[in-house]
Design a protein around this motif. Structure first.
Motif, PDB file in Angstrom:
ATOM      1  N   ARG A   1       0.819  -1.209   0.000  1.00 59.02           N
ATOM      2  CA  ARG A   1       0.000   0.000   0.000  1.00 59.02           C
ATOM      3  C   ARG A   1       0.856   1.262   0.000  1.00 59.02           C
ATOM      4  NH1 ARG A   1      -2.408  -4.229   1.955  1.00 59.02           N
ATOM      5  NH2 ARG A   1      -4.645  -4.480   1.732  1.00 59.02           N
TER       6      ARG A   1
ATOM      7  N   ILE B   1      -4.289   3.430   4.432  1.00 56.83           N
ATOM      8  CA  ILE B   1      -3.134   2.527   4.343  1.00 56.83           C
ATOM      9  C   ILE B   1      -2.952   1.775   5.640  1.00 56.83           C
ATOM     10  CG2 ILE B   1      -0.619   2.452   4.178  1.00 56.83           C
ATOM     11  CD1 ILE B   1      -0.821   4.831   2.280  1.00 56.83           C
TER      12      ILE B   1
ATOM     13  N   SER C   1      -6.020  -0.586   6.363  1.00 55.41           N
ATOM     14  CA  SER C   1      -6.078  -1.714   5.431  1.00 55.41           C
ATOM     15  C   SER C   1      -4.994  -2.732   5.705  1.00 55.41           C
ATOM     16  CB  SER C   1      -5.939  -1.203   3.989  1.00 55.41           C
ATOM     17  OG  SER C   1      -7.004  -0.350   3.674  1.00 55.41           O
TER      18      SER C   1
ATOM     19  N   TRP D   1      -4.281  -0.064  -1.657  1.00 54.00           N
ATOM     20  CA  TRP D   1      -5.338  -0.281  -0.663  1.00 54.00           C
ATOM     21  C   TRP D   1      -6.711  -0.437  -1.311  1.00 54.00           C
ATOM     22  CZ3 TRP D   1      -3.013   4.380  -1.638  1.00 54.00           C
ATOM     23  CH2 TRP D   1      -3.827   5.407  -2.109  1.00 54.00           C
TER      24      TRP D   1
END
Length: 331
Positions: free
Chosen positions: A55, A91, A94, A220
């Motif tokens: 990510r 970010i 996730s 993400w």
């Protein structure tokens, strides 16, 4: 150089105090969005670390640039302030980060991890290779392709793919199986047989599920979850994608038997086919966006490059000539 390796080297330089002001700014922005890195310890396990790296790379490569003003380096994201915060929050969330612990900053990657050399398997012109991964699952690698995997693969089931491969993988909840491509797409396996085509010179990545289910993400962003006979085509320039249903999986995987099926063969796909299997570089004096067959065509490895070009040109309304032993031009 691979993005993950680049990031690992950057982190190693930060921890040893040898990074530049610009590099330091990237790491510090990553660690706390302005927080005190000397008092923040980010706890991640191996799987979370890999997810976070994917990510971070998407943000760094796609939306960030470095700037130096009055001797002070800082990372600027090309978004408004509230959207920057939202991006970084997404970010962290996730990636599964749930614990921030006060204390001394510790390395996220050990010295051993920084020295990891990924195992490489590759194929040459016209070569198709079938092999077993260390955990026993099967991969067939198409011509002119490259695949890298962790040396301790049963514990780190992560693969980097440049080219095309057919995977037969079983789901292991404790050790997720994921494949990343150069356009930052990540395919997570939930138990399946599937094909990924992602050549560096292609304009798109195609993922086709033969059986089972896979999840496809970019950074993400979750693109979709594919099931049997579904496919995704990700357009790299436009950063858009389409989902197809009831796909002919026999056609998508026919290359294993030396057969290549195209619903509408375009110049770019023809160029990749000729380079990968015949070592021929294809060019054109015509507008390549207009060069296509407009109908379904199929070829096999018994045909020569000139046979294939003859069929293509008969539909696309062009001619071809040899400009050197390994170069052909359309006109």
């Amino acid at each position: 150089m691979q993005t993950e390796q680049r990031f690992r080297e950057l982190l190693d330089k930060y921890l040893s105090g040898t990074c530049s002001p610009q590099e330091k700014a990237i790491i510090e922005e990553w660690f706390g969005k302005g927080g005190n890195t000397g008092k923040t310890d980010l706890k991640l396990d191996q799987e979370q670390r890999a997810g976070l790296l994917d990510r971070i790379h998407g943000v760094q490569d796609g939306q960030a640039f470095l700037e130096n003003k009055t001797g002070k380096s800082k990372l600027r994201i090309m978004l408004t302030g509230w959207r920057v915060a939202a991006v970084w929050s997404a970010i962290l969330i996730s990636a599964g980060i749930v614990t921030w612990k006060s204390g001394i900053l510790k390395p996220l990657l050990t010295s051993n991890e920084l020295q990891i050399t990924y195992r490489l398997i590759q194929t040459g012109k016209g070569e198709v290779k079938h092999f077993l991964l260390p955990d026993g699952w099967e991969i067939t690698l198409n011509a002119n392709s490259r695949l890298e995997y962790h040396p301790d693969f049963p514990q780190h089931r992560q693969i980097r793919l440049h080219g095309e491969a057919l995977f037969s993988v079983a789901h292991d909840k404790a050790h997720p199986f994921s494949i990343s491509t150069s356009d930052s797409l990540a395919t997570t396996v939930l138990g399946t047989r599937f094909n990924i085509q992602s050549y560096d010179k292609s304009q798109e990545t195609r993922i086709t599920v033969v059986t089972g289910i896979v999840a496809v993400n970019r950074g993400w962003q979750s693109l979709d979850t594919l099931t049997r006979s579904q496919a995704i085509r990700y357009q790299r320039t436009a950063r858009s994608f389409t989902i197809s249903h009831d796909v002919n999986t026999e056609s998508a995987t026919g290359w294993i038997k030396g057969e290549w099926d195209y619903e509408n063969l375009r110049f770019n796909d023809l160029a990749i086919l000729l380079q990968n299997h015949f070592g021929i570089i294809l060019s054109s004096r015509l507008n390549t966006d207009l060069l296509q067959t407009g109908v379904s065509v199929n070829f096999n490895r018994k045909q020569s490059a000139k046979d294939i070009l003859g069929v293509f040109c008969s539909f696309a309304g062009c001619s071809f000539r040899e400009t050197s032993p390994n170069s052909i031009e359309l006109h």
